[in-house]
Motif scaffolding. Sequence first.
Motif, PDB file in Angstrom:
ATOM      1  N   PRO A 179       6.656 -45.342 -49.996  1.00  0.00           N
ATOM      2  CA  PRO A 179       5.204 -44.183 -50.198  1.00  0.00           C
ATOM      3  C   PRO A 179       4.035 -44.711 -50.604  1.00  0.00           C
ATOM      4  O   PRO A 179       3.096 -44.088 -50.335  1.00  0.00           O
ATOM      5  N   ALA A 180       4.034 -45.773 -51.112  1.00  0.00           N
ATOM      6  CA  ALA A 180       2.797 -46.512 -51.712  1.00  0.00           C
ATOM      7  C   ALA A 180       1.868 -46.810 -50.470  1.00  0.00           C
ATOM      8  O   ALA A 180       0.589 -47.304 -50.703  1.00  0.00           O
ATOM      9  N   LEU A 181       2.394 -46.987 -49.320  1.00  0.00           N
ATOM     10  CA  LEU A 181       1.516 -47.442 -48.174  1.00  0.00           C
ATOM     11  C   LEU A 181       0.199 -46.521 -48.085  1.00  0.00           C
ATOM     12  O   LEU A 181      -0.612 -46.881 -47.437  1.00  0.00           O
ATOM     13  N   CYS A 182       0.512 -45.270 -48.409  1.00  0.00           N
ATOM     14  CA  CYS A 182      -0.531 -44.260 -48.320  1.00  0.00           C
ATOM     15  C   CYS A 182      -1.763 -44.693 -49.002  1.00  0.00           C
ATOM     16  O   CYS A 182      -3.016 -43.973 -48.782  1.00  0.00           O
ATOM     17  N   LEU A 183      -1.615 -45.511 -50.138  1.00  0.00           N
ATOM     18  CA  LEU A 183      -2.935 -45.879 -51.084  1.00  0.00           C
ATOM     19  C   LEU A 183      -3.433 -47.510 -50.238  1.00  0.00           C
ATOM     20  O   LEU A 183      -4.296 -47.799 -50.972  1.00  0.00           O
ATOM     21  N   GLY A 184      -2.913 -47.752 -49.374  1.00  0.00           N
ATOM     22  CA  GLY A 184      -3.334 -49.012 -48.649  1.00  0.00           C
ATOM     23  C   GLY A 184      -2.888 -50.411 -49.539  1.00  0.00           C
ATOM     24  O   GLY A 184      -3.572 -51.516 -49.731  1.00  0.00           O
ATOM     25  N   THR A 185      -1.683 -50.567 -49.879  1.00  0.00           N
ATOM     26  CA  THR A 185      -0.929 -51.350 -50.426  1.00  0.00           C
ATOM     27  C   THR A 185      -0.878 -52.580 -49.695  1.00  0.00           C
ATOM     28  O   THR A 185      -0.678 -53.764 -49.852  1.00  0.00           O
ATOM     29  N   SER A 186      -0.668 -52.326 -48.131  1.00  0.00           N
ATOM     30  CA  SER A 186      -0.403 -53.330 -47.082  1.00  0.00           C
ATOM     31  C   SER A 186      -1.732 -54.045 -46.896  1.00  0.00           C
ATOM     32  O   SER A 186      -2.820 -53.771 -47.277  1.00  0.00           O
ATOM     33  N   GLU A 187      -1.599 -55.497 -46.154  1.00  0.00           N
ATOM     34  CA  GLU A 187      -2.762 -56.111 -45.956  1.00  0.00           C
ATOM     35  C   GLU A 187      -3.216 -56.264 -44.575  1.00  0.00           C
ATOM     36  O   GLU A 187      -2.185 -56.152 -43.644  1.00  0.00           O
ATOM     37  N   SER A 188      -4.207 -56.156 -44.245  1.00  0.00           N
ATOM     38  CA  SER A 188      -4.816 -56.479 -42.989  1.00  0.00           C
ATOM     39  C   SER A 188      -6.277 -57.064 -43.085  1.00  0.00           C
ATOM     40  O   SER A 188      -6.812 -57.455 -44.187  1.00  0.00           O
ATOM     41  N   ASN A 189      -7.122 -56.818 -41.882  1.00  0.00           N
ATOM     42  CA  ASN A 189      -8.367 -57.366 -41.797  1.00  0.00           C
ATOM     43  C   ASN A 189      -9.329 -56.545 -41.286  1.00  0.00           C
ATOM     44  O   ASN A 189      -9.185 -55.357 -40.623  1.00  0.00           O
ATOM     45  N   VAL A 190     -10.393 -56.998 -41.236  1.00  0.00           N
ATOM     46  CA  VAL A 190     -11.787 -55.991 -40.520  1.00  0.00           C
ATOM     47  C   VAL A 190     -11.377 -56.055 -39.044  1.00  0.00           C
ATOM     48  O   VAL A 190     -11.634 -54.680 -38.537  1.00  0.00           O
ATOM     49  N   TYR A 191     -11.076 -57.040 -38.361  1.00  0.00           N
ATOM     50  CA  TYR A 191     -10.788 -56.913 -37.098  1.00  0.00           C
ATOM     51  C   TYR A 191      -9.676 -55.913 -36.458  1.00  0.00           C
ATOM     52  O   TYR A 191     -10.112 -54.948 -35.503  1.00  0.00           O
ATOM     53  N   GLU A 192      -8.533 -56.077 -37.192  1.00  0.00           N
ATOM     54  CA  GLU A 192      -7.558 -54.764 -36.886  1.00  0.00           C
ATOM     55  C   GLU A 192      -8.094 -53.445 -37.223  1.00  0.00           C
ATOM     56  O   GLU A 192      -7.614 -52.601 -36.488  1.00  0.00           O
ATOM     57  N   LEU A 193      -8.560 -53.379 -38.394  1.00  0.00           N
ATOM     58  CA  LEU A 193      -9.244 -51.849 -38.809  1.00  0.00           C
ATOM     59  C   LEU A 193     -10.151 -51.434 -37.966  1.00  0.00           C
ATOM     60  O   LEU A 193      -9.963 -50.226 -37.544  1.00  0.00           O
ATOM     61  N   VAL A 194     -11.155 -52.191 -37.364  1.00  0.00           N
ATOM     62  CA  VAL A 194     -12.048 -51.630 -36.376  1.00  0.00           C
ATOM     63  C   VAL A 194     -11.270 -51.240 -35.375  1.00  0.00           C
ATOM     64  O   VAL A 194     -11.611 -50.224 -34.489  1.00  0.00           O
ATOM     65  N   SER A 195     -10.598 -52.133 -34.956  1.00  0.00           N
ATOM     66  CA  SER A 195      -9.708 -51.749 -33.659  1.00  0.00           C
ATOM     67  C   SER A 195      -9.074 -50.237 -33.751  1.00  0.00           C
ATOM     68  O   SER A 195      -9.085 -49.576 -32.813  1.00  0.00           O
ATOM     69  N   ALA A 196      -8.292 -50.220 -34.775  1.00  0.00           N
ATOM     70  CA  ALA A 196      -7.668 -49.007 -35.018  1.00  0.00           C
ATOM     71  C   ALA A 196      -8.571 -47.788 -35.145  1.00  0.00           C
ATOM     72  O   ALA A 196      -8.423 -46.753 -34.579  1.00  0.00           O
ATOM     73  N   PHE A 197      -9.712 -47.941 -36.010  1.00  0.00           N
ATOM     74  CA  PHE A 197     -10.570 -46.986 -36.141  1.00  0.00           C
ATOM     75  C   PHE A 197     -11.288 -46.490 -34.745  1.00  0.00           C
ATOM     76  O   PHE A 197     -11.626 -45.268 -34.498  1.00  0.00           O
ATOM     77  N   SER A 198     -11.392 -47.288 -33.828  1.00  0.00           N
ATOM     78  CA  SER A 198     -11.791 -47.223 -32.497  1.00  0.00           C
ATOM     79  C   SER A 198     -10.862 -46.135 -31.655  1.00  0.00           C
ATOM     80  O   SER A 198     -11.564 -45.417 -30.764  1.00  0.00           O
ATOM     81  N   THR A 199      -9.795 -45.993 -32.045  1.00  0.00           N
ATOM     82  CA  THR A 199      -8.913 -45.043 -31.412  1.00  0.00           C
ATOM     83  C   THR A 199      -9.394 -43.695 -31.479  1.00  0.00           C
ATOM     84  O   THR A 199      -9.347 -42.834 -30.620  1.00  0.00           O
ATOM     85  N   PHE A 200      -9.857 -43.308 -32.647  1.00  0.00           N
ATOM     86  CA  PHE A 200     -10.787 -41.874 -33.046  1.00  0.00           C
ATOM     87  C   PHE A 200     -11.699 -41.726 -32.187  1.00  0.00           C
ATOM     88  O   PHE A 200     -11.975 -40.571 -31.485  1.00  0.00           O
ATOM     89  N   ALA A 201     -12.637 -42.570 -31.816  1.00  0.00           N
ATOM     90  CA  ALA A 201     -13.847 -42.426 -31.227  1.00  0.00           C
ATOM     91  C   ALA A 201     -13.522 -42.500 -29.598  1.00  0.00           C
ATOM     92  O   ALA A 201     -14.160 -42.201 -28.890  1.00  0.00           O
ATOM     93  N   ASN A 202     -12.515 -42.981 -29.128  1.00  0.00           N
ATOM     94  CA  ASN A 202     -11.883 -43.036 -27.673  1.00  0.00           C
ATOM     95  C   ASN A 202     -10.869 -42.088 -27.180  1.00  0.00           C
ATOM     96  O   ASN A 202     -10.079 -42.359 -26.574  1.00  0.00           O
ATOM     97  N   GLU A 203     -11.065 -40.811 -28.044  1.00  0.00           N
ATOM     98  CA  GLU A 203     -10.408 -39.919 -27.467  1.00  0.00           C
ATOM     99  C   GLU A 203      -8.914 -40.033 -27.603  1.00  0.00           C
ATOM    100  O   GLU A 203      -8.083 -39.523 -26.831  1.00  0.00           O
ATOM    101  N   GLY A 204      -8.481 -40.737 -28.638  1.00  0.00           N
ATOM    102  CA  GLY A 204      -7.050 -40.981 -28.897  1.00  0.00           C
ATOM    103  C   GLY A 204      -6.302 -42.190 -28.110  1.00  0.00           C
ATOM    104  O   GLY A 204      -5.015 -42.340 -28.488  1.00  0.00           O
TER     105      GLY A 204
END
Length: 805
Positions: A608-633
Amino acid sequence: MTQRKTSGIGPKTIRWIWVVAFAPFVLVGVMLLLTAFGVFGRMPSFEELENPRSNLATEIYSEDGKVLGTFFVQNRSYVQYADLFPSDSTLHIRLGDHDVPPIVAALIATEDVRFRSHSGIDIPSLARVAVKTVLLQNTSQGGGSTITQQLAKNLFPRDTARNRSRVARTAKLVTSKFKEWITALKLEYNYTKEEIAAMYLNTVEYGSNAYGIKAAAHTFFNKEPDELNVQEAAVLVGVVNAPTRYSPVRNPDNALARRNLVLSRMAEAGALTRGQCDSLSALPIVLNYKPVSHNEGIATYFREMLRLVMNADRPKRNQFYTQWDYEQAVREYEENPLYGWCRKNVKADGTPYNIYRDGLKIYTTINSSMQRYAEQAVQKQLETVIQPAMDAQYRRTKVLFVDADREERERIMRHAIRYSDRYREMKNAGASAREIEAAFDRPCSMKVFTFKGDRDTLMTPRDSILHHKRIMRAAFVAMDPRTGYVKAYVGGPNFRYFKYDMAKQGKRQIGSTIKPFVYTFAIDHLGMTPCTMVPNLPTTIETANGTAWSPKEAGKVEYDGVLHPLSWGLARSRNNYSAWIMKQAKQPEAVADFIHNMGIRSYIDPVPALCLGTSESNVYELVSAFSTFANEGVHNDPIFVTRIEDRQGNLIASFIPQSQDAISERTAYTMLTMLQGVVKSGTAGRLNWMYNMKDVELGGKTGTSNKNRDAWFMCVAPRLVAGAWVGGEDQSVHLLARGEGSVVALPIVGDFLQRVYDDGRLGVTREDRFVRPTLMPQYDCEDEAEPADQRASETGIDEDDAFFD
């Protein structure tokens, strides 16, 4: 009467005189014939002469045609003869019956004045050498080698082994000379004089790690070869004779004298008038010295990331903490053709490609202007805001490693010492542990990093480690969401001092930047909308092991029980709202899989705590994932190389982004409206008033991990998605106050976007709008969040999360 005896030279003697006179020529002819047939060692084939191999630097190009950097053993790039001519024809030089570039005029006048008239071997020069150098021992007369012979020696170097007797060395020198003569004749047969002159200029060393005229022009004068004037060309031709002795950097007086000698020979050859020669000789040498270094220049972290990716070996399990990350790396290696490209692909001769020697041209997606703006934004924020705050905190508290006990501090220092260059060098030299320990506590002169430039100082190596541990780090990535093209990439503050890349290589807890994906799951899988009303109350979840989990909020938060829409919870980054969604989802595994499908490839612990960002990632992956919103899914895997060409410009590889449908376009647009609410009236409000973005369609999300250890900001624009991370090298190095994502990470993205919008030439404007799907409902929630309090933003009060705080 007696017969008088005749005197004189008899026929036999005459025959011997002729034999002695012609014997050397016959011997030379025989030796040349034997050399040509390979009796004295292998000779280069005609195929090798037609395609001479040399260590050529691989060049990395931006999408707008700028050279970002090179990979090389020898910093060498080829230019064609025509590319040596200045664009202004009045600057061409008349030498004999030919118009030549200044650099070629200087070369011929200095090294081989009869270059146009011989066929690779200059007989008058050889005769001069035979008499003056060999018989009279006058070594000032030189060796009589033509430009073509020198080219032969450069392309096919002599065997210079030293462990031979003097007789053996002399014999080897003689046979080498014969080989060079034969090779020179073959070169003259295969190439024009112009091609030979260009090949010579492309192969010789000019010092300062510059091989070839293109690298030399860039290194010493920061010019292209066709931009060199006569006196600059004379400097470079003069340097070739002895790159160290005549270096204009190390030995400027010698270089000036040598340059003037070259100018004088140009006058003697008729390339210059005596008046021109005298005028140019009176001028000083004016350098614009830009030595090539992997540590310097633009996009240093990106270039290193590219090198590692293309040279990658197949991943091994012991390189990864989790099985998940290992499997993802293997999948990436197998499915992405760029990963391990030099290992997976071979040349026509069956050998793998070598980016250091094969002269490849790698065309990337990086935009040089955006890259420069990104580096400037990172530098400005670190230099003027973040590092001064950290330095002030250290002066005030005298504590660098916050909340770290003595054992932890010692562990950090032991690790840093063991991985330092000084430690490795002393260890390899056989120094004992005690000697190494003592050396790190002994003051010595050194150069340390500061954001205002390198500083020479006297301190112990241990103190220098502590100094650099205090330097704050930042990473930044910008991407075109429609193509997946990476436009800008910054992995840290300074590649020379801080090699570890936090844009893609390093991973940290991502905090509230994960929340948009949790809300997307609620909309896409649970049928909720931005207006779904949720009570503002603590949320408790029974975990799989039977314990109850309830997240805390950052700062002073009142649980008043009032119903607010989901959009209100995201704008304020409320932990209880994210936890409420997880409670409705019931299956953390399903949420984790959904987020992976959006573009986060790093392992997400399905709790359940994953919803608060306990996992680790980096800027490269996050920017890639956020791009999905701007690219119509639609999620596009990031791509940073579009094609690779060989040294002749032949296309040998091309790359296209891989894409997949992640969410519906309506869900994507719904989340864009919620992310815009974060900017308009939530934790990212300062993006509007600080960077003049009020009339720009932007979505964003701040994130801060526990105790300000990691600060994040992700921003979504219609044609560009950008994100930044700020933190210390060690997680115990962090700001105690005003270290939230909205305070330290958001300004990097804001500054970058402002520079990009103000440029006007990059295809990204303030008028860009998100694509609204047809029949898209308008969500006007009843309980709309009130405007963000500007005073709160100015004082650094942030409603970002700090989980487990």
